[in-house]
Design a protein around this motif. Structure first.
Motif, PDB file in Angstrom:
ATOM      1  N   LYS A  10     -26.436 -48.478 -48.463  1.00 21.60           N
ATOM      2  CA  LYS A  10     -26.872 -49.587 -47.629  1.00 21.60           C
ATOM      3  C   LYS A  10     -25.682 -50.196 -46.910  1.00 21.60           C
ATOM      4  O   LYS A  10     -25.697 -50.447 -45.724  1.00 21.60           O
ATOM      5  N   TRP A  12     -21.486 -50.877 -46.068  1.00 15.27           N
ATOM      6  CA  TRP A  12     -20.199 -50.276 -45.763  1.00 15.27           C
ATOM      7  C   TRP A  12     -19.221 -50.892 -46.744  1.00 15.27           C
ATOM      8  O   TRP A  12     -19.044 -52.098 -46.778  1.00 15.27           O
ATOM      9  N   ASN A  19     -18.831 -51.040 -35.267  1.00 16.66           N
ATOM     10  CA  ASN A  19     -20.064 -50.387 -34.848  1.00 16.66           C
ATOM     11  C   ASN A  19     -19.880 -50.004 -33.395  1.00 16.66           C
ATOM     12  O   ASN A  19     -19.735 -50.873 -32.536  1.00 16.66           O
ATOM     13  N   GLU A 214     -23.702 -39.073 -41.620  1.00 14.86           N
ATOM     14  CA  GLU A 214     -23.929 -40.399 -41.067  1.00 14.86           C
ATOM     15  C   GLU A 214     -25.409 -40.659 -40.865  1.00 14.86           C
ATOM     16  O   GLU A 214     -26.172 -39.748 -40.550  1.00 14.86           O
ATOM     17  N   GLU A 215     -25.791 -41.924 -41.033  1.00 17.19           N
ATOM     18  CA  GLU A 215     -27.210 -42.268 -41.015  1.00 17.19           C
ATOM     19  C   GLU A 215     -27.900 -41.969 -39.684  1.00 17.19           C
ATOM     20  O   GLU A 215     -29.109 -41.797 -39.645  1.00 17.19           O
ATOM     21  N   ASP A 216     -27.124 -41.905 -38.607  1.00 17.80           N
ATOM     22  CA  ASP A 216     -27.799 -41.650 -37.338  1.00 17.80           C
ATOM     23  C   ASP A 216     -27.897 -40.148 -37.023  1.00 17.80           C
ATOM     24  O   ASP A 216     -28.002 -39.752 -35.870  1.00 17.80           O
ATOM     25  N   PRO A 242     -23.273 -45.259 -43.710  1.00 20.04           N
ATOM     26  CA  PRO A 242     -23.590 -46.048 -42.521  1.00 20.04           C
ATOM     27  C   PRO A 242     -22.795 -45.587 -41.307  1.00 20.04           C
ATOM     28  O   PRO A 242     -21.696 -45.049 -41.448  1.00 20.04           O
ATOM     29  N   GLN A 256     -15.857 -44.284 -49.717  1.00 16.71           N
ATOM     30  CA  GLN A 256     -17.265 -44.628 -49.526  1.00 16.71           C
ATOM     31  C   GLN A 256     -18.166 -43.831 -50.468  1.00 16.71           C
ATOM     32  O   GLN A 256     -19.125 -44.353 -51.016  1.00 16.71           O
TER      33      GLN A 256
END
Ligand code: SF4
Ligand code: SF4
Lengths: 507, 341
Positions: A10, A12, A19, A214-216, A242, A256
């Motif tokens: 969730k 960072w 961002n 990565e989430e995207d 994230p 991370q």
């Protein structure tokens, strides 16, 4: 995300970071295309960290695709293979893919279009290979880190009795804007990547592997997860991180994913981790399972200045201009040609530069996407501290900058100058538009220079001292000799003086 | 094909100094209106005088130093200094007080030290302190809210520019002591006096306008924090220090010491905490250091207010802490990633 077995972070965990707008949709939806054989393949005879590659072929010689054409020596030596068949030309000084924008000696192959291959080894079953075999094959295939650093992979996976490794981390985090080559690889070749991971795990003799994505990149996550389910390699785990820049920095990603902090003077191996980029894993798969050497890689050619952005399998050594023309050419006025990403890539003054193993992206940027040369707009630092807030390594860039301005480069070091990963976050947020990274880099090289000078001075001093002691010794020896001589003389005189007396006495 | 060379990162910068300064000015606007509402439109004249002095003085010095005048003026930092001086100076002070203070701040404190980013001391506060020491009389001429009802704009202009009062008025008749002055003079006259009998209730603070003014600074400041313009650690440090210490003394002896709320709402506490001490150039720069910086300012403010020679203390507390900044910066470096805890 509703996939089982995928762990989504969730938050960072690191301080700092940014961002950034991704711009990934320019290129991520297109399948990787193959590229034509260029007329010329250009290979610089020096790599990014300045190691010299020695040419192993002579001008006029015909080389085959996959043949070793150059190599560097030493523990960290690597091999370079011809990406297609053709004639070796005389070495030339050409612009190379290096941040300095300087020219360097290059080996050039004029291709003949036949693409004739070297005889290759029969593919073998990797489960029959020993760790040493794998390392050797990886070395022979010329594999280096394809994520940008270009560090020889064989060195990274060679067992080392000082450090015990327990986790393999696969870096599938493309945190830099625009770049989608690893995303595409994961979407299109998930099972190949998993096999590559198996090979690496075997070489390292460990079980654990974590892939950070990565989430995207939902398609990539899904593809990898599906492949894990199908293949039954359940010890490989996908973790979603994230979309914060620089989540893909090696040390940042390790922290991370595992919570382990790589010591600033050490290596990931010190915390039991080996980190490999997705592209590298693919190359390992090709080398071990397919018996192919590293002669091509996926490159994202993108930016608003290109007509048709896409990902392409490009031969190492292909000039950028050839790739650009296969993407429909330039589109309108171009502000900058960048090799690598928006944040850490370097600009090139010319497009007749061969891509290297470390080239992941060619970004053709218009003035809408990048700053114009902004030195003129720079204002004094107002110590607002934005740079420190953005710094993922927790530095105070403003202090380092301040001390570097005053020439106090030692002081810069005490503020962590050498822990700077040159990610550029500080630069982007600075309201005074100070090119901080440039200053920090300059400061680093000044310290290096100073060190070298100090070392040279030290050597000279030692030499001088040695000469001094030698002289002193010589002097002592000479004095000794003189004294002895004098003594002998005195003795002689005494003898000669006493003998006449004696003689007189006798007489 | 050839391309221009530039160094990484290539991405466009997000912010600019002028934008930051502009937002600070914007956050001050409501308070300026309130000041005018309670203490007369003298504040507009003060600001006008201060800004024109600042711009002219800065342009002059920049020209002498051979710098790009327009480029530097565009950063708006001189304007912020000027406005802060304009609102800090009493609304009925003669014109030369403002001009002198601003000139001192811009030329001596800011530009002679090297201009924006190089000054050691907060220019606005150095200018203010300079005036307070040199012209104590003129620096206390705050108009009494009630007296303003009968004033004409021309009267104020006349007072400021030729120090002439309208007929049948005396300077004592139209100015008032600020609540902090009241405490100071009272305690100075009689150290054992009971502060609870003084007109220092929170109602009085609001009736005289000070309370509303402080609230407006507070709101403006919060907006700046939300916008990421100022570091929240500094106001938090100041306000918490002031509140803690004053609460301690207040509960120890409520007859001698005023309440924490009084300390938070009276005088320059709020404007200082959010708009003055937060000047990044002269404040500590690491997050932890900023809290320390703010906290120490709060402590000093209390000490000076209660035992010092001046009724209010923001200027001196900030200037004193400006000196300590290098030391604070040195000892509050954050732990670099990968170094031992
Ligand atoms: S962001 Fe720029 S202006 Fe702000 S402290 Fe850092 S270097 Fe100075
Ligand atoms: S470039 Fe260096 S100093 Fe700047 S944010 Fe990145 S790590 Fe920190």
């Amino acid at each position: 995300m509703d996939l089982d077995g995928v762990i989504v972070f969730k938050g960072w965990n690191l301080k700092g970071g940014l961002n950034l707008e991704g711009h990934k949709d320019l290129s991520r939806q297109y399948s990787i295309i193959n590229t034509a054989i260029p007329n010329e393949l250009i290979y610089p005879l020096v790599d990014r960290s300045g190691n010299v590659q020695t040419a192993l072929v002579k001008a006029g010689e015909r080389v085959l695709k996959g043949q070793v054409i150059a190599g560097s020596k030493g523990v960290q030596g690597t091999l370079l293979h011809a990406a297609s068949s053709g004639l070796v030309k005389e070495n030339e000084w050409r612009m190379i893919a290096h941040p300095s924008g300087l020219k360097s000696e290059c080996l050039i192959i004029a291709t003949d279009g036949l693409d004739e291959c070297c005889p290759v080894d029969e593919p073998v079953d990797y489960t029959q290979l020993s760790a040493a075999d794998i390392c050797e094959k990886v070395h022979q295939a010329g594999i280096v880190g394809l994520g940008g650093a270009g560090f020889p992979t064989a060195v990274k996976i060679t067992p080392n009795n000082v450090r015990t490794i327990d986790t393999l981390i696969i870096n599938g985090v493309e945190c830099e804007p625009y770049i989608t080559c690893d995303d595409r690889l994961m979407q299109q070749y998930p099972s190949e990547i998993l096999l590559g991971i198996q090979v690496l795990l075997r070489a390292l003799a460990i079980e654990n592997c974590v892939i950070g994505i990565e989430e995207d990149m939902p398609e990539a996550i899904e593809a990898i997860q599906k492949a894990i389910e199908c293949s039954g390699f359940n010890q490989i785990q996908v973790k979603v991180v994230p979309a914060v820049y620089p989540a893909g920095g090696e040390r940042q990603l390790i922290y991370q994913l595992t919570g382990r902090e790589t010591p600033n003077q050490g290596f990931p191996a010190d915390v039991g981790v080996v980190c490999q980029n997705v592209g590298t894993v693919m190359a390992v798969y090709q080398a071990i399972v397919k018996g192919q050497v590293l002669i091509e890689r996926v490159v994202t050619v993108t930016g608003m200045g290109i007509n048709k952005p896409q990902n392409m399998w490009a031969r190492i050594g292909t000039p950028i201009k050839d790739l650009v023309s296969q993407c429909g050419g330039y589109n309108g006025p171009i502000e900058r040609l960048i090799m690598g990403g928006l944040m850490m890539g370097f600009s090139l003054p010319d497009d007749d530069v061969g891509i290297t193993k470390a080239t992941n992206c060619i970004l053709v940027a218009t003035s809408k996407e990048v700053t114009k040369s902004s030195e003129a707009e720079m204002q004094p630092c107002i110590r607002c501290g934005e740079c420190a807030l953005a710094c993922p390594v927790n530095l105070l860039p403003q202090q380092i900058y301040w001390h570097s301005q005053g020439g106090a480069h030692q002081k810069c070091q005490s503020f962590g100058l050498f822990d700077c990963i040159e990610c550029g976050c500080c630069d982007v947020v600075c309201p005074s538009h100070i090119p901080l990274v440039q200053y920090l880099r300059a400061s680093k090289s000044k310290v290096f220079l100073k060190r070298r000078e100090d070392e040279a001075a030290m050597l000279a001093k030692q030499r001088f001292e040695r000469r001094d002691t030698r002289k002193a010794q010589e002097k002592v020896a000479q004095e000794q000799r003189i004294r002895l001589k004098k003594l002998a003389l005195v003795k002689l005189q005494k003898e000669s003086a006493s003998s006449p007396v004696k003689m007189q006495d006798k007489s | 094909m050839n391309f221009t060379w530039a160094s990484a990162p290539h991405i466009k910068p997000r912010d600019s100094v002028s934008k930051i300064m502009f937002k600070v000015l914007l956050a001050l606007l409501p308070s300026i209106f309130l000041l005018a509402w309670f203490f007369g439109c003298g504040v507009y004249i003060n600001i006008l005088l201060a800004t024109s002095t600042a711009l002219i003085a800065e342009a002059m010095v920049l020209k002498l130093r051979g710098r790009a005048v327009l480029k530097c003026l565009k950063d708006l930092s001189a304007l912020v200094t000027a406005v802060l001086i304009g609102i800090a100076i009493p609304t009925l002070a003669p014109w030369w007080v403002v001009v002198l203070g601003t000139f001192f701040a811009i030329v001596i404190v800011k530009q002679l030290y090297g201009g924006l980013g190089f000054n050691l001391f907060n220019p606005a506060m150095a200018g203010y302190a300079f005036l307070l020491i040199s012209f104590p009389q003129e620096m206390t001429a705050w108009a009494m809210p009630e007296s303003l009802n009968v004033w004409l704009f021309s009267d104020i202009i006349r007072l400021i520019f030729s120090v002439q009062l309208p007929d049948a008025m005396t300077i004592d008749g139209i100015t008032m002591a600020t609540p902090l002055d009241v405490v100071k003079t009272q305690v100075a006259m009689n150290p054992y006096s009971d502060v609870t009998v003084l007109p220092l209730g929170i109602e009085t603070l609001f009736a005289q306008g000070w309370g509303w003014l402080s609230l407006s600074y507070f709101v403006g400041g919060l907006w700046l924090v939300q916008q990421g313009i100022i570091a929240w650690q500094i106001p938090l440090g100041i306000l918490s220090a002031l509140a803690l210490i004053s609460a301690g003394f207040y509960f120890y002896d409520a007859q001698t010491y005023t309440s924490p709320l009084f300390h938070l709402l009276a005088g320059a506490t709020m404007v200082g905490a959010f708009f003055i001490a937060t000047d990044p150039v002269t404040a500590a720069t690491a997050p932890k250091g900023r809290f320390v910086f703010g906290f120490m300012i709060g402590v000093l403010m209390y000490l000076i207010r209660v035992w010092g020679g001046y009724p209010d203390a923001m200027a001196f507390a900030v200037l004193l802490m400006n000196i300590a900044v290098p030391v604070i910066d040195y000892y509050t470096q954050p732990r670099v990633f990968g170094t031992r805890r």
